[in-house]
Design a protein around this motif. Sequence first.
Motif, PDB file in Angstrom:
ATOM      1  N   PRO A   1       5.972   6.674  -5.757  1.00 37.33           N
ATOM      2  CA  PRO A   1       5.464   7.451  -6.890  1.00 37.33           C
ATOM      3  C   PRO A   1       5.690   8.943  -6.636  1.00 37.33           C
ATOM      4  N   ALA A   2       5.734   9.715  -7.696  1.00 39.73           N
ATOM      5  CA  ALA A   2       5.884  11.175  -7.526  1.00 39.73           C
ATOM      6  C   ALA A   2       4.711  11.733  -6.725  1.00 39.73           C
ATOM      7  N   PHE A   3       3.544  11.150  -6.921  1.00 37.71           N
ATOM      8  CA  PHE A   3       2.347  11.556  -6.171  1.00 37.71           C
ATOM      9  C   PHE A   3       1.682  10.300  -5.614  1.00 37.71           C
ATOM     10  N   GLY A   4       1.216  10.367  -4.387  1.00 38.56           N
ATOM     11  CA  GLY A   4       0.453   9.246  -3.843  1.00 38.56           C
ATOM     12  C   GLY A   4       1.245   8.378  -2.879  1.00 38.56           C
ATOM     13  N   CYS A   5       0.647   7.261  -2.529  1.00 35.68           N
ATOM     14  CA  CYS A   5       1.190   6.419  -1.453  1.00 35.68           C
ATOM     15  C   CYS A   5       2.234   5.423  -1.963  1.00 35.68           C
ATOM     16  N   PRO A   6       3.391   5.369  -1.332  1.00 34.38           N
ATOM     17  CA  PRO A   6       4.404   4.384  -1.722  1.00 34.38           C
ATOM     18  C   PRO A   6       3.947   2.950  -1.415  1.00 34.38           C
ATOM     19  N   VAL A   7       4.575   2.004  -2.112  1.00 36.25           N
ATOM     20  CA  VAL A   7       4.283   0.580  -1.889  1.00 36.25           C
ATOM     21  C   VAL A   7       5.580  -0.137  -1.561  1.00 36.25           C
ATOM     22  N   LEU A   8       5.587  -0.844  -0.434  1.00 35.38           N
ATOM     23  CA  LEU A   8       6.733  -1.699  -0.112  1.00 35.38           C
ATOM     24  C   LEU A   8       6.369  -3.115  -0.532  1.00 35.38           C
ATOM     25  N   MET A   9       7.139  -3.648  -1.483  1.00 38.85           N
ATOM     26  CA  MET A   9       6.878  -4.994  -1.996  1.00 38.85           C
ATOM     27  C   MET A   9       7.890  -5.932  -1.346  1.00 38.85           C
ATOM     28  N   VAL A  10       7.385  -6.876  -0.568  1.00 37.36           N
ATOM     29  CA  VAL A  10       8.259  -7.668   0.309  1.00 37.36           C
ATOM     30  C   VAL A  10       8.320  -9.108  -0.167  1.00 37.36           C
ATOM     31  N   ARG A  11       9.540  -9.626  -0.334  1.00 35.35           N
ATOM     32  CA  ARG A  11       9.705 -11.036  -0.656  1.00 35.35           C
ATOM     33  C   ARG A  11       9.849 -11.835   0.639  1.00 35.35           C
ATOM     34  N   ARG A  12      10.755 -11.398   1.491  1.00 31.21           N
ATOM     35  CA  ARG A  12      10.884 -11.967   2.824  1.00 31.21           C
ATOM     36  C   ARG A  12      11.653 -10.993   3.694  1.00 31.21           C
ATOM     37  N   SER A  13      11.326 -10.916   4.985  1.00 28.28           N
ATOM     38  CA  SER A  13      10.289 -11.661   5.644  1.00 28.28           C
ATOM     39  C   SER A  13       9.095 -10.754   5.885  1.00 28.28           C
ATOM     40  N   MET A  14       7.941 -11.157   5.339  1.00 31.53           N
ATOM     41  CA  MET A  14       6.702 -10.407   5.521  1.00 31.53           C
ATOM     42  C   MET A  14       6.391 -10.288   7.009  1.00 31.53           C
ATOM     43  N   GLU A  15       6.720 -11.338   7.733  1.00 33.88           N
ATOM     44  CA  GLU A  15       6.435 -11.373   9.177  1.00 33.88           C
ATOM     45  C   GLU A  15       7.136 -10.242   9.934  1.00 33.88           C
ATOM     46  N   ARG A  16       8.245  -9.751   9.388  1.00 30.47           N
ATOM     47  CA  ARG A  16       9.035  -8.737  10.089  1.00 30.47           C
ATOM     48  C   ARG A  16       8.562  -7.309   9.789  1.00 30.47           C
ATOM     49  N   ILE A  17       7.611  -7.168   8.867  1.00 26.15           N
ATOM     50  CA  ILE A  17       7.119  -5.834   8.512  1.00 26.15           C
ATOM     51  C   ILE A  17       5.898  -5.527   9.371  1.00 26.15           C
ATOM     52  N   ASP A  18       5.986  -4.456  10.129  1.00 30.66           N
ATOM     53  CA  ASP A  18       4.863  -4.054  10.976  1.00 30.66           C
ATOM     54  C   ASP A  18       4.124  -2.902  10.292  1.00 30.66           C
ATOM     55  N   PRO A  19       2.964  -3.204   9.691  1.00 31.53           N
ATOM     56  CA  PRO A  19       2.278  -2.163   8.905  1.00 31.53           C
ATOM     57  C   PRO A  19       1.768  -1.007   9.765  1.00 31.53           C
TER      58      PRO A  19
END
Lengths: 394, 394
Positions: free
Chosen positions: A52-70
């Motif tokens: 977004p122009a302002f605020g926190c980005p969102v990563l929308m994951v289809r696969r692999s959720m397991e590989r995303i380290d928040p």
Amino acid sequence: MKDYPEAGELSKRIQAFQSILQNNNIDGALILQSADIVYFCGTYQNAQLYIPAFGCPVLMVRRSMERIDPTIIPLEVKVFRNSKDIGDILLAKGISESATLGMELDVVPVNIFRRLERIISCSFVDVSQYIKELRMVKSSYEISLLRDSAAMLENVFCSIPGLLKEGISELELAAEIELIARRSGHIGLIRVRGFNQDFYYGSLLAGSNGGVPSYFDGPLGGTGLCPAFPFGVSRHLIGVGEPIMVDYVGTVNGYQVDMSRVFALGYLPDDLLYAQEVAIAIQNTIASHARPGVLWSRLYDMAISMAEEAGLSKYFMGCDEKVKFIGHGIGLELNELPIIGKGINKELQTNMALAIEPKFVFPGRGAVGVENTFIVTPVGLERLSQLTDVEVIV
Amino acid sequence: MKDYPEAGELSKRIQAFQSILQNNNIDGALILQSADIVYFCGTYQNAQLYIPAFGCPVLMVRRSMERIDPTIIPLEVKVFRNSKDIGDILLAKGISESATLGMELDVVPVNIFRRLERIISCSFVDVSQYIKELRMVKSSYEISLLRDSAAMLENVFCSIPGLLKEGISELELAAEIELIARRSGHIGLIRVRGFNQDFYYGSLLAGSNGGVPSYFDGPLGGTGLCPAFPFGVSRHLIGVGEPIMVDYVGTVNGYQVDMSRVFALGYLPDDLLYAQEVAIAIQNTIASHARPGVLWSRLYDMAISMAEEAGLSKYFMGCDEKVKFIGHGIGLELNELPIIGKGINKELQTNMALAIEPKFVFPGRGAVGVENTFIVTPVGLERLSQLTDVEVIV
């Protein structure tokens, strides 16, 4: 895993892009392409990134959720299964009818775009140029990754004289070079932005094969091994006195460097040696004149003038079908900005990364020239490799 | 150059597509993607192909004109420099406001499409599904090319036991395998249809790396060598008793075959050996039941049932993030039709080419299974390789 950018690095990139969105009255951008997701998130999964122009980005994951380290990625992370989920998430973020949403319309296919257009009610604009302009200036972290890739590729090139022998085929020699590259951690994948960019990471063109043009938008072509991929290495047996143009892209971390050198068995004819000298002189002149504020087109014009003065313009950057640039930006993709090309009156900036590749193509005889990857500094170009530019005769 | 299709072969493909255009009231199709141009023209250059519903197709070439041999390609050949030239040529061919023009909207990027839309006044429709359906049934010439690629890849796999030793890294072993593949004429390029299909031509996953999922829409993932390309081979040192899943795509002519085998040093645990046996049994059952008229979904359901009966469904085709197919069409692209997947009630046809890949993924331990490329014949699947499916323990 090594080479994971720090959260501060990624936050800076995202904030810089958010400023661009704000300045252009764009409410947010939906980023789909892998290289751009790597740029903003440090890694890639099957995912879509909303900034977004302002605020926190969102990563929308289809696969692999397991590989995303928040804990590493400084973003909100959500699962999605289909385009409808994307629509719901964006709606919750305020993307409704009056909003303007940016997308990478230079690469996103029509059907994917239309599916999103049906689900997300808003105006769409192309933000690919903004992303490319943002990515063309590298951070010191990115430059350190370019240095790592350059060190690997320089080592690979150092091994070439030891592999050269009369009668070896281009393919066999390429296979041996690629063994060394791969062993040294070459990731194999080269990202080239755009449609139909069929590419393999290296090309080795001896004698007449160096003079064969191709579909690829570069000075070199080559017959390739079959009509379905008519580009690069052939089965030609390398003989004495032929220019062997070796052009490889190296990367151990996603950041790519581009390098070309000329080798030969026994000798090279004097006119080719002369053209090789001219190519090196063009490169060095450009390297010493390129600094922040200099126009991209000025460097191109300088190269063209030097080729003309040397009486070699007919062969410069291709023969019958020349390309209209002598250098290109490089990083996560092979064809980044800047384009050191005809009529592009934009200014160089500190910490741009670019490959400069003055080459001469002699139909029926082969190609000579040189290519190195450089960083723009306040005092000229810094070269990422120290390897000699002069032809190596074995 | 070897393996150039005969003009009669190309004419048949074009005529078959023209019939489809006629039956669907489409006046012509503008083909842009490299794999599709290779299919209709036998080779690729930077070109756009116009196929009218009736009459002679036109190949419009930007570069390299020099590489187009008009005696081989049974088409009208014209030079183009920009989209306006394309518009003029199509207008001269009768594509005006009342006409319907097909394009590959599954892959053509929005900006390229919009540029054409501004220049060519007509209705546009997506013909990608027609092209994919046409390409899914192979000619005997195409099957001969698949056989050549399969012979190369089988030889490469035969060399693997001799390369295996304790403590070798996945990357080092992969580099050695790729040396042999490349020497044998592997062209390096794998075409995968669609957006963001970042891919390298092979993957070698030992032990726990075989259990790591990825963005890629296949049962196997792997950590990869860096976060920017988190897929495939790692630097893991191979130990005794680990399943080593080797999955490579081979092509010497643009036509691809897909093959996977399991290797191990010393031994494999009994439960993994059991899963390997089940995978082979699933493959063989499918191969004997697959014949013209059988539904794609029936083969998928059959595989799912067998995995369930064996008590292994939790691990079949991925663990937490399973893929919903057990086989895929293959040819000029890796992900062709048919999709042997859930709920796809279409019929197999003679001379489809498909890779069947029943695999079990055990998180933390690795992957086992098998993959071969087959041709659909009236009496079942014909396998393009004779190499044993059983795990090879060195």
